[in-house]
Design an enzyme around this catalytic site. Structure first.
Site, PDB file in Angstrom:
ATOM      1  CD  GLU A  12      69.736   7.816  14.941  1.00 51.42           C
ATOM      2  OE1 GLU A  12      69.840   6.637  14.596  1.00 51.42           O
ATOM      3  OE2 GLU A  12      68.642   8.385  15.080  1.00 51.42           O
TER       4      GLU A  12
ATOM      5  CG  HIS B 268      48.116  21.730   9.881  1.00 52.27           C
ATOM      6  ND1 HIS B 268      48.028  22.665   8.891  1.00 52.27           N
ATOM      7  CD2 HIS B 268      49.374  21.818  10.374  1.00 52.27           C
ATOM      8  CE1 HIS B 268      49.174  23.307   8.788  1.00 52.27           C
ATOM      9  NE2 HIS B 268      50.019  22.809   9.676  1.00 52.27           N
TER      10      HIS B 268
ATOM     11  CG  LEU C 146      65.672   4.073  12.889  1.00 51.86           C
ATOM     12  CD1 LEU C 146      64.221   4.525  12.823  1.00 51.86           C
ATOM     13  CD2 LEU C 146      66.242   3.980  11.485  1.00 51.86           C
TER      14      LEU C 146
ATOM     15  CE  LYS D 173      64.762   3.744   7.597  1.00 48.54           C
ATOM     16  NZ  LYS D 173      65.801   4.745   7.771  1.00 48.54           N
TER      17      LYS D 173
ATOM     18  NE  ARG E  61      39.364  20.193   2.923  1.00 50.16           N
ATOM     19  CZ  ARG E  61      39.470  20.392   4.212  1.00 50.16           C
ATOM     20  NH1 ARG E  61      40.031  21.485   4.684  1.00 50.16           N
ATOM     21  NH2 ARG E  61      38.999  19.527   5.082  1.00 50.16           N
TER      22      ARG E  61
ATOM     23  NE  ARG F  63      63.625   0.488  10.766  1.00 47.97           N
ATOM     24  CZ  ARG F  63      64.899   0.477  10.370  1.00 47.97           C
ATOM     25  NH1 ARG F  63      65.864   0.569  11.270  1.00 47.97           N
ATOM     26  NH2 ARG F  63      65.212   0.365   9.103  1.00 47.97           N
TER      27      ARG F  63
HETATM   28  N1  PDD Z   1      68.864   4.902   7.178  1.00 51.24           N
HETATM   29  N2  PDD Z   1      69.633   5.904  12.054  1.00 51.24           N
HETATM   30  C1  PDD Z   1      69.062   6.640  11.089  1.00 51.24           C
HETATM   31  C2  PDD Z   1      68.689   8.049  11.388  1.00 51.24           C
HETATM   32  C3  PDD Z   1      68.826   6.068   9.822  1.00 51.24           C
HETATM   33  O1  PDD Z   1      68.242   6.802   8.859  1.00 51.24           O
HETATM   34  C4  PDD Z   1      69.222   4.733   9.573  1.00 51.24           C
HETATM   35  C5  PDD Z   1      69.007   4.061   8.259  1.00 51.24           C
HETATM   36  C6  PDD Z   1      69.832   4.009  10.620  1.00 51.24           C
HETATM   37  C7  PDD Z   1      70.258   2.572  10.459  1.00 51.24           C
HETATM   38  O2  PDD Z   1      69.155   1.699  10.388  1.00 51.24           O
HETATM   39  P1  PDD Z   1      69.309   0.298   9.614  1.00 51.24           P
HETATM   40  O3  PDD Z   1      70.492  -0.364  10.191  1.00 51.24           O
HETATM   41  O4  PDD Z   1      68.043  -0.429   9.918  1.00 51.24           O
HETATM   42  O5  PDD Z   1      69.470   0.629   8.151  1.00 51.24           O
HETATM   43  C8  PDD Z   1      70.005   4.626  11.842  1.00 51.24           C
HETATM   44  C9  PDD Z   1      68.589   4.414   5.857  1.00 51.24           C
HETATM   45  C10 PDD Z   1      69.621   3.474   5.333  1.00 51.24           C
HETATM   46  C11 PDD Z   1      68.335   5.615   4.952  1.00 51.24           C
HETATM   47  O6  PDD Z   1      67.714   6.552   5.453  1.00 51.24           O
HETATM   48  O7  PDD Z   1      68.713   5.592   3.793  1.00 51.24           O
END
Ligand code: PDD
Length: 283
Positions: A178, A99, A202, A146, A96, A51
């Site tokens: 989610e 964008h 995600l 992420k 500096r 990922r």
């Molecule tokens: N977050 N959806 C979002 C928006 C997330 O930030 C996360 C994980 C998940 C779950 O993904 P996974 O099962 O791979 O941890 C779903 C982590 C834990 C965080 O931001 O701290």
């Protein structure tokens, strides 16, 4: 003092410095992973690293490092055991704010650890269910990356906190996506449903494992659209993430989910999950 990793060095956290022109700081121009290590071993490490590659590619950062060795060493230097590792890669810094970025920037790589509970050793009773609100999903169109651009996520968590509950579930164009930092599942008449994987959510490593365990154990599971009515009518609602495994949601917008108690399919999935973890520990 905690040891952190920064740009090739393992140093005390209070010695770590990055530039004020770092693009992670100025623009949120960075991606991250949160990876649990149990007894010093990465849990679903391959999936997390895949990922990470997806996220890096998604924002065109080239960062080829020996992640496994860096993280293993960091965990060792922090005493091993049960730790959650935070790994962040930003595009880097220049002299500096602009964008526009140069393609040859040197990324800033940062990693640190913090203690986590050994979920694999805990029983059903040790898991507290959570209460949630449902609120608008105001994030960008690439939630599969992420990104550290987490402003919408922290604002909805603050909204949850002000409402006196522990979790925020997000809804976009009438469909649940989610939680603020977790994936979502609903159970209806023995079938597990979760929103479809795509750019709206995600691709959670824990979500994937839950779907795998369901498949291997004859629990029907499907990726579907989930609207608010379907959520409120569910027999069970769960959320999942690397640091929390699978957690039952007992109340949504002030209404109990079914009888407001932890459900039987959650209990089954939690047992399957912790059993899977224990087997991995045995190696
Ligand atoms: N977050 N959806 C979002 C928006 C997330 O930030 C996360 C994980 C998940 C779950 O993904 P996974 O099962 O791979 O941890 C779903 C982590 C834990 C965080 O931001 O701290």
């Amino acid at each position: 003092m905690k040891t952190v990793y920064l740009n090739g060095e393992f140093i005390a956290a209070d010695q770590a410095r990055i530039s004020v022109f770092d693009r992670g700081f100025l623009f949120g121009d960075s991606v991250y992973e949160v990876i649990p290590f149990y007894q010093g071993q990465g849990f679903r490490l391959d999936e997390h690293l895949q990922r990470l590659e997806h996220s890096l590619r998604g924002i065109q950062i080239t960062a080829e490092y020996d992640w496994r060795n860096i993280l293993k060493r960091l965990v060792e230097l922090n005493g091993g055991g049960n730790l959650s590792v935070y790994l962040q890669i930003s595009r880097g810094s220049s002299d500096r704010r602009s964008h526009i970025y140069d393609a040859d920037m040197v990324p800033t790589v940062f990693a640190s650890c913090s203690p986590i509970n050994d979920i694999y050793d805990t029983g059903l009773d040790s898991v507290d269910g959570v209460r949630a609100i449902v609120t608008a999903d105001l994030r960008w169109g690439r939630c599969d990356i992420k990104s550290t651009g987490l402003l919408p996520n922290i604002l909805v968590m603050q909204q949850a906190r002000l409402a006196g509950v522990e979790e925020a579930l997000m809804i976009r164009e009438g469909l649940l996506t989610e939680g603020a930092s977790c994936n979502l599942f609903v159970v209806d008449k023995g079938v597990v449903y979760t929103p479809k994987r795509g750019s709206d959510i995600l691709g959670g490593t824990t979500r994937e494992l839950i779907l795998q365990l369901a498949d291997e154990n004859g629990i029907p599971a499907q990726e579907v659209d989930i609207d608010y009515e379907r959520l409120l009518a569910a027999d069970e609602v769960w959320v999942s993430s690397s640091t929390r495994a699978v957690v039952p949601v007992l109340e949504i917008d002030g209404q109990p989910v079914a009888d407001g108690k932890k459900g039987p399919l959650w209990a089954r999935m939690f047992e399957l999950f912790t059993c899977y973890q224990r087997n991995l520990m045995k190696g």
